[in-house]
Design a protein around this motif. Structure first.
Motif, PDB file in Angstrom:
ATOM      1  N   VAL A 165       0.848  -1.205   0.000  1.00  0.00           N
ATOM      2  CA  VAL A 165       0.000   0.000   0.000  1.00  0.00           C
ATOM      3  C   VAL A 165       0.878   1.248   0.000  1.00  0.00           C
ATOM      4  CG1 VAL A 165      -1.712   1.317   1.311  1.00  0.00           C
ATOM      5  CG2 VAL A 165      -1.954  -1.172   1.083  1.00  0.00           C
ATOM      6  N   SER A 166       1.865   1.269   0.861  1.00  0.00           N
ATOM      7  CA  SER A 166       2.759   2.434   0.943  1.00  0.00           C
ATOM      8  C   SER A 166       3.661   2.537  -0.293  1.00  0.00           C
ATOM      9  CB  SER A 166       3.622   2.345   2.199  1.00  0.00           C
ATOM     10  OG  SER A 166       2.811   2.366   3.354  1.00  0.00           O
ATOM     11  N   ILE A 167       4.049   1.405  -0.843  1.00  0.00           N
ATOM     12  CA  ILE A 167       4.885   1.429  -2.051  1.00  0.00           C
ATOM     13  C   ILE A 167       4.117   2.065  -3.204  1.00  0.00           C
ATOM     14  CG2 ILE A 167       5.948  -0.049  -3.818  1.00  0.00           C
ATOM     15  CD1 ILE A 167       6.757  -1.947  -1.464  1.00  0.00           C
ATOM     16  N   VAL A 168       2.862   1.689  -3.374  1.00  0.00           N
ATOM     17  CA  VAL A 168       2.039   2.271  -4.452  1.00  0.00           C
ATOM     18  C   VAL A 168       1.902   3.781  -4.243  1.00  0.00           C
ATOM     19  CG1 VAL A 168      -0.280   2.335  -5.457  1.00  0.00           C
ATOM     20  CG2 VAL A 168       0.831   0.129  -4.999  1.00  0.00           C
ATOM     21  N   GLN A 169       1.666   4.187  -3.008  1.00  0.00           N
ATOM     22  CA  GLN A 169       1.554   5.621  -2.719  1.00  0.00           C
ATOM     23  C   GLN A 169       2.869   6.342  -3.020  1.00  0.00           C
ATOM     24  OE1 GLN A 169       0.375   5.424   1.402  1.00  0.00           O
ATOM     25  NE2 GLN A 169      -1.815   5.326   0.900  1.00  0.00           N
ATOM     26  N   ALA A 170       3.980   5.717  -2.676  1.00  0.00           N
ATOM     27  CA  ALA A 170       5.284   6.345  -2.909  1.00  0.00           C
ATOM     28  C   ALA A 170       5.580   6.466  -4.401  1.00  0.00           C
ATOM     29  CB  ALA A 170       6.384   5.538  -2.209  1.00  0.00           C
ATOM     30  N   VAL A 171       5.256   5.455  -5.161  1.00  0.00           N
ATOM     31  CA  VAL A 171       5.478   5.526  -6.613  1.00  0.00           C
ATOM     32  C   VAL A 171       4.596   6.625  -7.213  1.00  0.00           C
ATOM     33  CG1 VAL A 171       5.308   4.278  -8.807  1.00  0.00           C
ATOM     34  CG2 VAL A 171       6.174   3.110  -6.758  1.00  0.00           C
ATOM     35  N   SER A 172       3.360   6.719  -6.737  1.00  0.00           N
ATOM     36  CA  SER A 172       2.453   7.750  -7.230  1.00  0.00           C
ATOM     37  C   SER A 172       3.010   9.141  -6.936  1.00  0.00           C
ATOM     38  CB  SER A 172       1.075   7.581  -6.573  1.00  0.00           C
ATOM     39  OG  SER A 172       0.191   8.569  -7.047  1.00  0.00           O
ATOM     40  N   ARG A 173       3.504   9.321  -5.716  1.00  0.00           N
ATOM     41  CA  ARG A 173       4.077  10.632  -5.361  1.00  0.00           C
ATOM     42  C   ARG A 173       5.346  10.914  -6.169  1.00  0.00           C
ATOM     43  NH1 ARG A 173       4.996  12.615   0.696  1.00  0.00           N
ATOM     44  NH2 ARG A 173       2.728  12.597   0.612  1.00  0.00           N
ATOM     45  N   GLY A 174       6.145   9.888  -6.376  1.00  0.00           N
ATOM     46  CA  GLY A 174       7.347  10.051  -7.194  1.00  0.00           C
ATOM     47  C   GLY A 174       6.990  10.437  -8.621  1.00  0.00           C
ATOM     48  N   ALA A 175       5.907   9.856  -9.141  1.00  0.00           N
ATOM     49  CA  ALA A 175       5.456  10.199 -10.497  1.00  0.00           C
ATOM     50  C   ALA A 175       4.984  11.644 -10.563  1.00  0.00           C
ATOM     51  CB  ALA A 175       4.342   9.251 -10.925  1.00  0.00           C
ATOM     52  N   GLU A 176       4.304  12.106  -9.523  1.00  0.00           N
ATOM     53  CA  GLU A 176       3.872  13.508  -9.488  1.00  0.00           C
ATOM     54  C   GLU A 176       5.091  14.428  -9.519  1.00  0.00           C
ATOM     55  OE1 GLU A 176       0.035  12.520  -6.655  1.00  0.00           O
ATOM     56  OE2 GLU A 176       1.474  14.037  -6.000  1.00  0.00           O
ATOM     57  N   ALA A 177       6.085  14.118  -8.720  1.00  0.00           N
ATOM     58  CA  ALA A 177       7.305  14.939  -8.686  1.00  0.00           C
ATOM     59  C   ALA A 177       8.009  14.900 -10.045  1.00  0.00           C
ATOM     60  CB  ALA A 177       8.242  14.446  -7.587  1.00  0.00           C
ATOM     61  N   HIS A 178       8.025  13.739 -10.673  1.00  0.00           N
ATOM     62  CA  HIS A 178       8.641  13.607 -11.998  1.00  0.00           C
ATOM     63  C   HIS A 178       7.895  14.466 -13.011  1.00  0.00           C
ATOM     64  CE1 HIS A 178       9.470  11.576 -15.888  1.00  0.00           C
ATOM     65  NE2 HIS A 178      10.684  11.506 -15.387  1.00  0.00           N
ATOM     66  N   GLY A 179       6.556  14.434 -12.948  1.00  0.00           N
ATOM     67  CA  GLY A 179       5.746  15.244 -13.867  1.00  0.00           C
ATOM     68  C   GLY A 179       5.967  16.728 -13.654  1.00  0.00           C
ATOM     69  N   GLU A 180       6.056  17.135 -12.396  1.00  0.00           N
ATOM     70  CA  GLU A 180       6.313  18.545 -12.089  1.00  0.00           C
ATOM     71  C   GLU A 180       7.684  18.971 -12.615  1.00  0.00           C
ATOM     72  OE1 GLU A 180       5.757  18.744  -7.880  1.00  0.00           O
ATOM     73  OE2 GLU A 180       3.604  18.371  -8.031  1.00  0.00           O
ATOM     74  N   ALA A 181       8.669  18.107 -12.457  1.00  0.00           N
ATOM     75  CA  ALA A 181      10.018  18.435 -12.936  1.00  0.00           C
ATOM     76  C   ALA A 181      10.034  18.533 -14.456  1.00  0.00           C
ATOM     77  CB  ALA A 181      11.008  17.370 -12.457  1.00  0.00           C
ATOM     78  N   ARG A 182       9.312  17.644 -15.132  1.00  0.00           N
ATOM     79  CA  ARG A 182       9.250  17.694 -16.600  1.00  0.00           C
ATOM     80  C   ARG A 182       8.566  18.970 -17.071  1.00  0.00           C
ATOM     81  NH1 ARG A 182       8.663  12.323 -19.688  1.00  0.00           N
ATOM     82  NH2 ARG A 182       7.475  13.693 -21.017  1.00  0.00           N
ATOM     83  N   THR A 183       7.489  19.358 -16.377  1.00  0.00           N
ATOM     84  CA  THR A 183       6.777  20.590 -16.740  1.00  0.00           C
ATOM     85  C   THR A 183       7.683  21.798 -16.547  1.00  0.00           C
ATOM     86  OG1 THR A 183       4.672  19.593 -16.120  1.00  0.00           O
ATOM     87  CG2 THR A 183       4.744  21.994 -16.227  1.00  0.00           C
ATOM     88  N   ALA A 184       8.389  21.836 -15.431  1.00  0.00           N
ATOM     89  CA  ALA A 184       9.288  22.962 -15.163  1.00  0.00           C
ATOM     90  C   ALA A 184      10.387  23.042 -16.217  1.00  0.00           C
ATOM     91  CB  ALA A 184       9.897  22.818 -13.765  1.00  0.00           C
ATOM     92  N   THR A 185      10.925  21.891 -16.608  1.00  0.00           N
ATOM     93  CA  THR A 185      11.972  21.875 -17.637  1.00  0.00           C
ATOM     94  C   THR A 185      11.431  22.363 -18.967  1.00  0.00           C
ATOM     95  OG1 THR A 185      13.053  20.031 -16.525  1.00  0.00           O
ATOM     96  CG2 THR A 185      13.637  20.401 -18.826  1.00  0.00           C
ATOM     97  N   ALA A 186      10.219  21.934 -19.311  1.00  0.00           N
ATOM     98  CA  ALA A 186       9.608  22.373 -20.575  1.00  0.00           C
ATOM     99  C   ALA A 186       9.336  23.864 -20.554  1.00  0.00           C
ATOM    100  CB  ALA A 186       8.320  21.590 -20.823  1.00  0.00           C
ATOM    101  N   GLU A 187       8.887  24.384 -19.412  1.00  0.00           N
ATOM    102  CA  GLU A 187       8.624  25.825 -19.298  1.00  0.00           C
ATOM    103  C   GLU A 187       9.918  26.624 -19.392  1.00  0.00           C
ATOM    104  OE1 GLU A 187       4.569  25.460 -16.600  1.00  0.00           O
ATOM    105  OE2 GLU A 187       6.400  26.209 -15.662  1.00  0.00           O
ATOM    106  N   GLU A 188      10.990  26.116 -18.803  1.00  0.00           N
ATOM    107  CA  GLU A 188      12.276  26.805 -18.894  1.00  0.00           C
ATOM    108  C   GLU A 188      12.785  26.811 -20.331  1.00  0.00           C
ATOM    109  OE1 GLU A 188      13.763  25.482 -14.447  1.00  0.00           O
ATOM    110  OE2 GLU A 188      15.008  24.989 -16.173  1.00  0.00           O
ATOM    111  N   ALA A 189      12.575  25.700 -21.024  1.00  0.00           N
ATOM    112  CA  ALA A 189      13.015  25.617 -22.425  1.00  0.00           C
ATOM    113  C   ALA A 189      12.219  26.562 -23.307  1.00  0.00           C
ATOM    114  CB  ALA A 189      12.900  24.191 -22.925  1.00  0.00           C
ATOM    115  N   ALA A 190      10.928  26.744 -22.983  1.00  0.00           N
ATOM    116  CA  ALA A 190      10.070  27.616 -23.794  1.00  0.00           C
ATOM    117  C   ALA A 190      10.311  29.087 -23.498  1.00  0.00           C
ATOM    118  CB  ALA A 190       8.603  27.266 -23.551  1.00  0.00           C
ATOM    119  N   ALA A 191      10.848  29.399 -22.312  1.00  0.00           N
ATOM    120  CA  ALA A 191      11.048  30.812 -21.922  1.00  0.00           C
ATOM    121  C   ALA A 191      12.212  31.449 -22.659  1.00  0.00           C
ATOM    122  CB  ALA A 191      11.281  30.903 -20.427  1.00  0.00           C
TER     123      ALA A 191
END
Length: 191
Positions: A165-191
Motif C-alpha cells: 500500500v505504501s509502495i504504491v503511494q510512494a510511486v504515485s508521489r514520485g510520479a507527481e514529482a517527476h511530472g512537475e520536474a518535466r513541466t518545469a523543464t519544458a517551461e524553462e526551455a520555452a522561456a
C-alpha cells in the motif's frame, strides 16, 4: 597492463553510476555478483537469485533489469545505475524521498530494487508505454498512473513484508514529482 583475456574470462569496463570500473570477470559472472562481490556496491540486494523477486533490480541504459539474470560481460559499454547512484549528491531522488515520507518499506531489503524499478516505471509511463491493465492502448492521451497501473507495472518486485500500500503511494508521489520536474523543464526551455 590489463591481464589478457582467457577463453573463460574477460577484462571489461563497466560504467556504473557515472564511474568506469575495470575488472576481469569469469564469463559466467552475473552483473549482480560483479556489483556486490567485486565492486562492493552492496545496495543492490541478492534475493531469490532466479529473477523472480526483483530485489536485484538496477537500471541499465535507464531500463530496469534484474541483475541476477544478466551477465556482467553483457553490460559492458552500457550505463548502469544502482541505488547508490540515483540521488543527486545529498539530495535524494524524488522516489527515494517518497519511499521515506510514506514508509514504503518495512525491513528495507527489497527497497533498493523497488526504487530502481519505480524510477523506470515512471519513465516508461511518461513515454506512453502501456501495461497489461491499460484500458486503451491505442489512445494518444497518456492514461493516468493509477494504483492499478502502478501495481501491474511493479509486479516484478516482491516485498516479503507486504508494504505494498505504501509502495504504491510512494510511486504515485514520485510520479507527481517527476511530472512537475518535466513541466518545469519544458517551461524553462520555452522561456
Amino acid at each position: 597492463m590489463a591481464p589478457a583475456s582467457s577463453s573463460t574470462s574477460s577484462s571489461i569496463t563497466l560504467n556504473i553510476n557515472g564511474e568506469k570500473h575495470h575488472l576481469s570477470v569469469d564469463h559466467r559472472t552475473t552483473l549482480l555478483d560483479a556489483l556486490r562481490e567485486r565492486l562492493d556496491l552492496t545496495g543492490t540486494k541478492k534475493g531469490c537469485d532466479q529473477g523472480q523477486c526483483g530485489a536485484c533490480t538496477v537500471l541499465v541504459d535507464r531500463r530496469r533489469v534484474v541483475s541476477c539474470l544478466n551477465l556482467a560481460v553483457a553490460a559492458e559499454g552500457r550505463e548502469i545505475t544502482t541505488i547508490e547512484g540515483v540521488a543527486e549528491g545529498e539530495d535524494l531522488h524524488p522516489v527515494q524521498q517518497a519511499f521515506l515520507d510514506l514508509d514504503g518499506y518495512q525491513c528495507g531489503y527489497c527497497t533498493p530494487g523497488q526504487i530502481c524499478s519505480a524510477i523506470a516505471v515512471i519513465e516508461e509511463h511518461a513515454a506512453g508505454w502501456p501495461s497489461a491493465v491499460t484500458e486503451d492502448v491505442g489512445s494518444p492521451v497518456l492514461p493516468p498512473l493509477t494504483p492499478d497501473e502502478i501495481r501491474e507495472r511493479m509486479s516484478g518486485n516482491l516485498c516479503r513484508c507486504g508494504a505494498y500500500v505504501s509502495i504504491v503511494q510512494a510511486v504515485s508521489r514520485g510520479a507527481e514529482a517527476h511530472g512537475e520536474a518535466r513541466t518545469a523543464t519544458a517551461e524553462e526551455a520555452a522561456a
